[in-house]
Motif scaffolding. Structure first.
Motif, mmCIF file in Angstrom:
data_model
loop_
_atom_site.group_PDB
_atom_site.id
_atom_site.type_symbol
_atom_site.label_atom_id
_atom_site.label_comp_id
_atom_site.label_asym_id
_atom_site.label_seq_id
_atom_site.Cartn_x
_atom_site.Cartn_y
_atom_site.Cartn_z
ATOM 1 N N MET A 91 1.012 -14.914 11.966
ATOM 2 C CA MET A 91 2.225 -14.134 11.794
ATOM 3 C C MET A 91 1.892 -12.830 11.076
ATOM 4 O O MET A 91 0.886 -12.722 10.369
ATOM 5 N N LYS A 92 2.738 -11.831 11.298
ATOM 6 C CA LYS A 92 2.546 -10.560 10.617
ATOM 7 C C LYS A 92 3.092 -10.667 9.192
ATOM 8 O O LYS A 92 4.222 -11.106 8.988
ATOM 9 N N THR A 93 2.285 -10.293 8.258
ATOM 10 C CA THR A 93 2.715 -10.353 6.864
ATOM 11 C C THR A 93 3.014 -8.951 6.346
ATOM 12 O O THR A 93 2.622 -7.950 6.937
ATOM 13 N N LYS A 94 3.707 -8.902 5.232
ATOM 14 C CA LYS A 94 3.959 -7.632 4.545
ATOM 15 C C LYS A 94 3.237 -7.697 3.206
ATOM 16 O O LYS A 94 3.824 -8.074 2.187
ATOM 17 N N GLY A 95 1.979 -7.332 3.237
ATOM 18 C CA GLY A 95 1.141 -7.445 2.047
ATOM 19 C C GLY A 95 0.581 -6.132 1.561
ATOM 20 O O GLY A 95 -0.459 -6.096 0.900
ATOM 21 N N ILE A 96 1.280 -5.019 1.847
ATOM 22 C CA ILE A 96 0.806 -3.687 1.452
ATOM 23 C C ILE A 96 1.929 -2.951 0.723
ATOM 24 O O ILE A 96 3.095 -3.036 1.116
ATOM 25 N N ALA A 97 1.577 -2.232 -0.337
ATOM 26 C CA ALA A 97 2.552 -1.410 -1.056
ATOM 27 C C ALA A 97 1.865 -0.141 -1.534
ATOM 28 O O ALA A 97 0.654 -0.127 -1.804
ATOM 29 N N ILE A 98 2.639 0.928 -1.640
ATOM 30 C CA ILE A 98 2.131 2.215 -2.135
ATOM 31 C C ILE A 98 3.058 2.666 -3.245
ATOM 32 O O ILE A 98 4.238 2.946 -3.010
ATOM 33 N N ALA A 99 2.545 2.711 -4.461
ATOM 34 C CA ALA A 99 3.374 3.062 -5.616
ATOM 35 C C ALA A 99 2.487 3.467 -6.782
ATOM 36 O O ALA A 99 1.319 3.069 -6.862
ATOM 37 N N ASP A 100 3.041 4.266 -7.685
ATOM 38 C CA ASP A 100 2.322 4.634 -8.904
ATOM 39 C C ASP A 100 2.433 3.476 -9.886
ATOM 40 O O ASP A 100 3.476 3.263 -10.492
ATOM 41 N N VAL A 101 1.362 2.725 -10.030
ATOM 42 C CA VAL A 101 1.388 1.556 -10.920
ATOM 43 C C VAL A 101 0.580 1.797 -12.185
ATOM 44 O O VAL A 101 0.448 0.898 -13.015
ATOM 45 N N TYR A 102 0.058 3.024 -12.330
ATOM 46 C CA TYR A 102 -0.797 3.303 -13.480
ATOM 47 C C TYR A 102 -0.225 4.419 -14.360
ATOM 48 O O TYR A 102 -0.820 4.802 -15.350
ATOM 49 N N GLY A 103 0.939 4.946 -13.963
ATOM 50 C CA GLY A 103 1.626 5.937 -14.783
ATOM 51 C C GLY A 103 0.990 7.304 -14.822
ATOM 52 O O GLY A 103 1.253 8.089 -15.741
ATOM 53 N N ASP A 104 0.157 7.648 -13.810
ATOM 54 C CA ASP A 104 -0.500 8.955 -13.815
ATOM 55 C C ASP A 104 0.038 9.861 -12.714
ATOM 56 O O ASP A 104 -0.550 10.900 -12.413
ATOM 57 N N SER A 105 1.174 9.493 -12.102
ATOM 58 C CA SER A 105 1.861 10.238 -11.039
ATOM 59 C C SER A 105 1.138 10.191 -9.700
ATOM 60 O O SER A 105 1.668 10.658 -8.690
ATOM 61 N N THR A 106 -0.071 9.642 -9.648
ATOM 62 C CA THR A 106 -0.775 9.473 -8.378
ATOM 63 C C THR A 106 -0.457 8.095 -7.818
ATOM 64 O O THR A 106 -0.634 7.097 -8.507
ATOM 65 N N PRO A 107 0.028 8.006 -6.596
ATOM 66 C CA PRO A 107 0.349 6.685 -6.037
ATOM 67 C C PRO A 107 -0.912 5.861 -5.813
ATOM 68 O O PRO A 107 -1.956 6.392 -5.425
ATOM 69 N N GLU A 108 -0.803 4.570 -6.074
ATOM 70 C CA GLU A 108 -1.898 3.644 -5.796
ATOM 71 C C GLU A 108 -1.611 2.884 -4.505
ATOM 72 O O GLU A 108 -0.467 2.786 -4.079
ATOM 73 N N LEU A 109 -2.673 2.349 -3.930
ATOM 74 C CA LEU A 109 -2.554 1.530 -2.732
ATOM 75 C C LEU A 109 -2.836 0.081 -3.107
ATOM 76 O O LEU A 109 -3.884 -0.228 -3.674
#
Length: 296
Positions: A106-124
């Motif tokens: 099945m196709k899963t949804k296991g990817i997110a793109i967000a700033d999780v380190y507080g440096d304004s650069t989005p993480e993968l």
């Protein structure tokens, strides 16, 4: 009346002196006006130049920021394409949709793109399959977190065995608190004792970042499943905060403080009544999102 020659000469001299003085006054007035006008115009021109320069710098900064983000997204797109096989090998994200066996495709949804380190650069963030069995099916899944540094994606954190197709498996929720930009994982494992563990991604300056164990709760599933905050504490229940046993009330007070920081679910496999609305993307959705950001 007879006017003496000397008198005429004196009058003529006075007239000349008067005319010279008037001429000098006129010259001084013209010079004063000629100086004041350029000074005013000079200040206006200087102000306009500063304004134009500031606007140009702002436009340049915005353009530079957009170009930087495009580079970030382009690098993540390349990385996802390189990891496609393993990402798509994670096929058992939602257990309740697997009635015929553990290897449901099945196709899963296991990817997110967000700033999780507080440096304004989005993480993968992405989950991929690992530890393939003899039939070529992945039986473990790991979480990877990449950031963009020195012109390339760099793995800053990893959580192994986030999910697996062994025993009762694992249930997880990866969430980010919006108020203070901290990333947590709430992971539940099912065995002789069911255990719920809360991890926090450290804010260290050195990589890879570690997952700090914040709290845990375990109980005997044969005793009862009623483990909400209001029910009395049972003898089989154990509550831990920062590696020390605590009372049930203290444990749930700690969790309430986190809830007050507006947690936002990024990736989760909670199902049924505990289903989490997350911002997770499937593999194809992530590619489409990144391509759109690059070409806008």
């Amino acid at each position: 009346m007879k006017i003496h020659k000397s008198t005429i000469i004196s009058l003529a001299f006075l007239a000349v002196v008067y005319l010279v003085m008037q001429w000098r006054r006129n010259i001084a007035s013209v010079e004063k006006n000629s100086r004041s006008i350029p000074e005013t115009e000079g200040k206006t021109i200087q102000s306009d130049r500063k304004k134009d320069q500031k606007e140009a710098e702002t436009s340049s900064d915005n353009s530079s920021s957009e170009n930087d983000l495009k580079a970030v997204y382009a690098s993540y797109l390349t990385l996802l394409k390189e990891k496609q096989k393993d990402i798509e090998a994670y096929t058992w994200q939602i257990y309740e949709e697997n009635p015929v066996g553990r290897h449901l495709k099945m196709k899963t949804k296991g990817i997110a793109i967000a700033d999780v380190y507080g440096d304004s650069t989005p993480e993968l963030l992405f989950i991929d399959g690992s530890q393939y069995d003899e039939e070529g099916n992945a039986i473990h899944a790991n979480l990877h977190i990449y950031s963009f540094q020195d012109g390339k994606p760099v793995e800053i954190a990893k959580k192994e065995n986030l999910d697996y197709q062994v025993g009762g498996g694992a249930v997880y929720d990866i969430f980010l608190t919006e108020k203070n930009k901290r990333l947590y994982i709430e992971q539940s494992e099912f065995d002789a004792r069911d255990t719920e563990v809360l991890y926090l991604l450290s804010a260290s300056a050195s990589f890879p970042l570690e997952w700090d164990k914040q709290a845990s709760y375990s109980y005997d599933p044969e005793k009862s499943f009623e483990n909400d905050a209001t029910s009395p504490q049972r003898s089989d229940e154990e509550f831990i905060l920062y590696d020390k046993p605590v009372e049930k009330t203290d444990y749930y007070a700690f969790k309430k403080r986190i809830e007050e920081k507006n947690p936002k679910s990024l990736i989760s496999n909670f199902g049924g009544e505990e289903n989490k609305e997350s911002s997770a993307l499937s593999y194809s959705e992530a590619l489409s999102f990144l391509e759109k950001q690059i070409h806008e």
